[in-house]
Design a protein around this motif. Sequence first.
Motif, PDB file in Angstrom:
ATOM      1  N   GLU A  10     -16.376  22.302  45.953  1.00 35.29           N
ATOM      2  CA  GLU A  10     -16.697  21.091  46.701  1.00 35.29           C
ATOM      3  C   GLU A  10     -15.933  19.898  46.134  1.00 35.29           C
ATOM      4  OE1 GLU A  10     -19.226  20.646  49.126  1.00 35.29           O
ATOM      5  OE2 GLU A  10     -19.613  22.783  49.230  1.00 35.29           O
ATOM      6  N   PRO A  11     -15.203  19.146  46.971  1.00 35.64           N
ATOM      7  CA  PRO A  11     -14.611  17.907  46.475  1.00 35.64           C
ATOM      8  C   PRO A  11     -15.731  16.925  46.137  1.00 35.64           C
ATOM      9  CG  PRO A  11     -14.190  18.157  48.818  1.00 35.64           C
ATOM     10  CD  PRO A  11     -14.885  19.402  48.355  1.00 35.64           C
ATOM     11  N   GLU A  12     -15.550  16.100  45.097  1.00 37.37           N
ATOM     12  CA  GLU A  12     -16.598  15.177  44.675  1.00 37.37           C
ATOM     13  C   GLU A  12     -16.831  14.059  45.689  1.00 37.37           C
ATOM     14  OE1 GLU A  12     -16.107  13.861  40.686  1.00 37.37           O
ATOM     15  OE2 GLU A  12     -15.789  15.900  39.958  1.00 37.37           O
ATOM     16  N   SER A  13     -15.795  13.618  46.363  1.00 40.12           N
ATOM     17  CA  SER A  13     -15.971  12.589  47.379  1.00 40.12           C
ATOM     18  C   SER A  13     -14.826  12.687  48.382  1.00 40.12           C
ATOM     19  CB  SER A  13     -15.987  11.193  46.754  1.00 40.12           C
ATOM     20  OG  SER A  13     -14.700  10.863  46.303  1.00 40.12           O
ATOM     21  N   LEU A  14     -15.005  12.084  49.523  1.00 37.99           N
ATOM     22  CA  LEU A  14     -13.979  12.123  50.554  1.00 37.99           C
ATOM     23  C   LEU A  14     -12.733  11.349  50.147  1.00 37.99           C
ATOM     24  CD1 LEU A  14     -16.121  11.746  53.784  1.00 37.99           C
ATOM     25  CD2 LEU A  14     -15.091  13.815  52.857  1.00 37.99           C
ATOM     26  N   THR A  15     -12.852  10.442  49.196  1.00 41.73           N
ATOM     27  CA  THR A  15     -11.691   9.672  48.770  1.00 41.73           C
ATOM     28  C   THR A  15     -10.721  10.522  47.957  1.00 41.73           C
ATOM     29  OG1 THR A  15     -12.816   8.906  46.767  1.00 41.73           O
ATOM     30  CG2 THR A  15     -12.954   7.496  48.719  1.00 41.73           C
ATOM     31  N   GLU A  16     -11.137  11.717  47.536  1.00 38.99           N
ATOM     32  CA  GLU A  16     -10.277  12.585  46.741  1.00 38.99           C
ATOM     33  C   GLU A  16      -9.426  13.517  47.604  1.00 38.99           C
ATOM     34  OE1 GLU A  16     -12.426  14.668  43.800  1.00 38.99           O
ATOM     35  OE2 GLU A  16     -13.322  12.870  42.975  1.00 38.99           O
ATOM     36  N   VAL A  17      -9.508  13.406  48.902  1.00 39.68           N
ATOM     37  CA  VAL A  17      -8.777  14.315  49.783  1.00 39.68           C
ATOM     38  C   VAL A  17      -7.288  14.323  49.473  1.00 39.68           C
ATOM     39  CG1 VAL A  17      -8.137  14.780  52.173  1.00 39.68           C
ATOM     40  CG2 VAL A  17     -10.489  14.184  51.609  1.00 39.68           C
ATOM     41  N   ASP A  18      -6.707  13.180  49.158  1.00 37.19           N
ATOM     42  CA  ASP A  18      -5.280  13.127  48.879  1.00 37.19           C
ATOM     43  C   ASP A  18      -4.928  13.751  47.522  1.00 37.19           C
ATOM     44  OD1 ASP A  18      -4.814   9.791  47.542  1.00 37.19           O
ATOM     45  OD2 ASP A  18      -6.556  11.088  47.505  1.00 37.19           O
ATOM     46  N   GLU A  19      -5.919  14.135  46.735  1.00 36.00           N
ATOM     47  CA  GLU A  19      -5.691  14.769  45.442  1.00 36.00           C
ATOM     48  C   GLU A  19      -5.580  16.289  45.565  1.00 36.00           C
ATOM     49  OE1 GLU A  19      -5.057  13.267  42.548  1.00 36.00           O
ATOM     50  OE2 GLU A  19      -5.117  11.377  43.642  1.00 36.00           O
ATOM     51  N   TYR A  20      -5.554  16.812  46.755  1.00 39.91           N
ATOM     52  CA  TYR A  20      -5.459  18.246  46.975  1.00 39.91           C
ATOM     53  C   TYR A  20      -4.103  18.582  47.579  1.00 39.91           C
ATOM     54  CZ  TYR A  20     -10.309  18.378  45.788  1.00 39.91           C
ATOM     55  OH  TYR A  20     -11.476  18.264  45.098  1.00 39.91           O
ATOM     56  N   LEU A  21      -3.463  19.587  47.016  1.00 42.63           N
ATOM     57  CA  LEU A  21      -2.111  19.956  47.426  1.00 42.63           C
ATOM     58  C   LEU A  21      -2.128  21.145  48.376  1.00 42.63           C
ATOM     59  CD1 LEU A  21      -0.527  19.802  43.869  1.00 42.63           C
ATOM     60  CD2 LEU A  21      -0.409  18.044  45.645  1.00 42.63           C
ATOM     61  N   LYS A  22      -1.141  21.176  49.249  1.00 38.31           N
ATOM     62  CA  LYS A  22      -0.930  22.320  50.131  1.00 38.31           C
ATOM     63  C   LYS A  22      -0.168  23.386  49.362  1.00 38.31           C
ATOM     64  CE  LYS A  22      -0.661  19.440  54.254  1.00 38.31           C
ATOM     65  NZ  LYS A  22       0.188  19.032  55.379  1.00 38.31           N
ATOM     66  N   VAL A  23      -0.256  24.607  49.835  1.00 41.68           N
ATOM     67  CA  VAL A  23       0.406  25.732  49.176  1.00 41.68           C
ATOM     68  C   VAL A  23       1.906  25.474  49.035  1.00 41.68           C
ATOM     69  CG1 VAL A  23       1.009  28.175  49.437  1.00 41.68           C
ATOM     70  CG2 VAL A  23      -1.342  27.420  49.800  1.00 41.68           C
ATOM     71  N   GLY A  24       2.542  24.943  50.052  1.00 35.52           N
ATOM     72  CA  GLY A  24       3.979  24.672  49.991  1.00 35.52           C
ATOM     73  C   GLY A  24       4.339  23.663  48.913  1.00 35.52           C
ATOM     74  N   GLN A  25       3.480  22.657  48.732  1.00 38.66           N
ATOM     75  CA  GLN A  25       3.723  21.665  47.692  1.00 38.66           C
ATOM     76  C   GLN A  25       3.622  22.295  46.301  1.00 38.66           C
ATOM     77  OE1 GLN A  25       0.558  19.154  49.293  1.00 38.66           O
ATOM     78  NE2 GLN A  25       2.030  17.458  49.347  1.00 38.66           N
ATOM     79  N   VAL A  26       2.640  23.167  46.120  1.00 37.84           N
ATOM     80  CA  VAL A  26       2.467  23.845  44.835  1.00 37.84           C
ATOM     81  C   VAL A  26       3.639  24.783  44.579  1.00 37.84           C
ATOM     82  CG1 VAL A  26       1.009  25.427  43.510  1.00 37.84           C
ATOM     83  CG2 VAL A  26      -0.038  23.624  44.906  1.00 37.84           C
ATOM     84  N   ALA A  27       4.056  25.501  45.612  1.00 38.02           N
ATOM     85  CA  ALA A  27       5.198  26.420  45.461  1.00 38.02           C
ATOM     86  C   ALA A  27       6.450  25.648  45.038  1.00 38.02           C
ATOM     87  CB  ALA A  27       5.443  27.172  46.766  1.00 38.02           C
ATOM     88  N   LYS A  28       6.664  24.488  45.624  1.00 39.54           N
ATOM     89  CA  LYS A  28       7.827  23.681  45.268  1.00 39.54           C
ATOM     90  C   LYS A  28       7.720  23.194  43.824  1.00 39.54           C
ATOM     91  CE  LYS A  28      10.542  19.741  46.860  1.00 39.54           C
ATOM     92  NZ  LYS A  28      10.662  18.675  47.845  1.00 39.54           N
TER      93      LYS A  28
END
Length: 75
Positions: A10-28
């Motif tokens: 669970e994310p702690e708050s909705l303001t943290e949404v931008d702190e999550y990476l997509k798989v493609g970003q992690v792969a890069k």
Amino acid sequence: MSTKKVQPTEPESLTEVDEYLKVGQVAKTMHCSATSVYRLARTGVIPAFTHAGMVRIPRSGLHAWLKANTTPDAK
């Protein structure tokens, strides 16, 4: 192929949404394939969660994992 699902977190708050990476970003970032990132997430090696079929990786969790699993270059 295993059908084990990624354990949700669970994310702690909705303001943290931008702190999550997509798989493609992690792969890069890791200089590997998206398939490798999906496998690492599915097996629980890196922290991840799914939402509506999309895998997301917490930026802080990825950085902590990279720091813990990185060895200095041998000279």
